[in-house]
Scaffold this active site. Sequence first.
Site: not given
Length: 301
Positions: A210, A208, A241
Amino acid sequence: MMLNLPEKVTIIEVGPRDGLQNEKLFVPTEIKKQFIAGLRKAGLQEMELTSFVSPKWVPQMGDAAEIVADCLDQNSRDIVLAPNRKGIDRVYSTDCKAVAVFVGVSNSFNLKNINKTTHDSMAELKPIIKGLKERNYFVRACISTAFYCPYEGKINESDTISLCREFVAAGVDELSVADTIGMAAPNEAYSLFYQLKAEFTDTLLTAHFHDTRKLALANILTSLQAGIDRFDTSAGGLGGCPFAPGASGNAATEDVVYMLERMGIQTGVDLSRLMEAIDVVRPHLSRQIESGYYRLHAQTV
């Protein structure tokens, strides 16, 4: 030169949950439903739909119960994030059978996020995970700040691997390991995922990334070479986030799919239908969509 690459990659679409959670404007519930339906039409078989979190802290997820009630698909793996016992109890009242829990490797991040240390979070989650598995739920563990923390800086690989071991021992089905603030470099991505792949042979491993510093695609490429064939991505590159200052959106699903398909790696995702899904939600966003593939598409239609 031959690269060590898989023939097929699974994309886990996190746009409806991780993508929208940081949006300043509330996206209407009906638009979210249309967005999810459009993503399914594009061929995405695994998806984070929403979060059972406090609407006080994450107002965007205040319609979680309605989203789950109307958007589950028996032919897909639909995942709902639930950070604590209260959230899990809400999941039990639905037909959803896949749950994501999360913990940050960094104590500072964890305290900012859920007001608990990493150790205390795991102590709370282990019996929850046991209960979920006894009820035959699919359990996904999201490992936040696996590379860097906005408060503590660089995270030791050994600390990330140790937390992954705790989750695997607790019985989770999947580890989603996150570069939460988008600081990982490709060599760091390769190193961590190579070690995780070697150790956790019976657990689904998902990367994952970003795209804060525009390194997500490079990190995905080196993770592929480390043996990873599952990636969290967000349509339109949406995301961020609320508890990680400076974190920008996730790797854009359309950019990742385009890169993989150009490399001869199957994703099962239809890019034109993916663009249509993004167009549904785009007018309701507080920011521009900046992914390379989308911008090019928008200029040529």
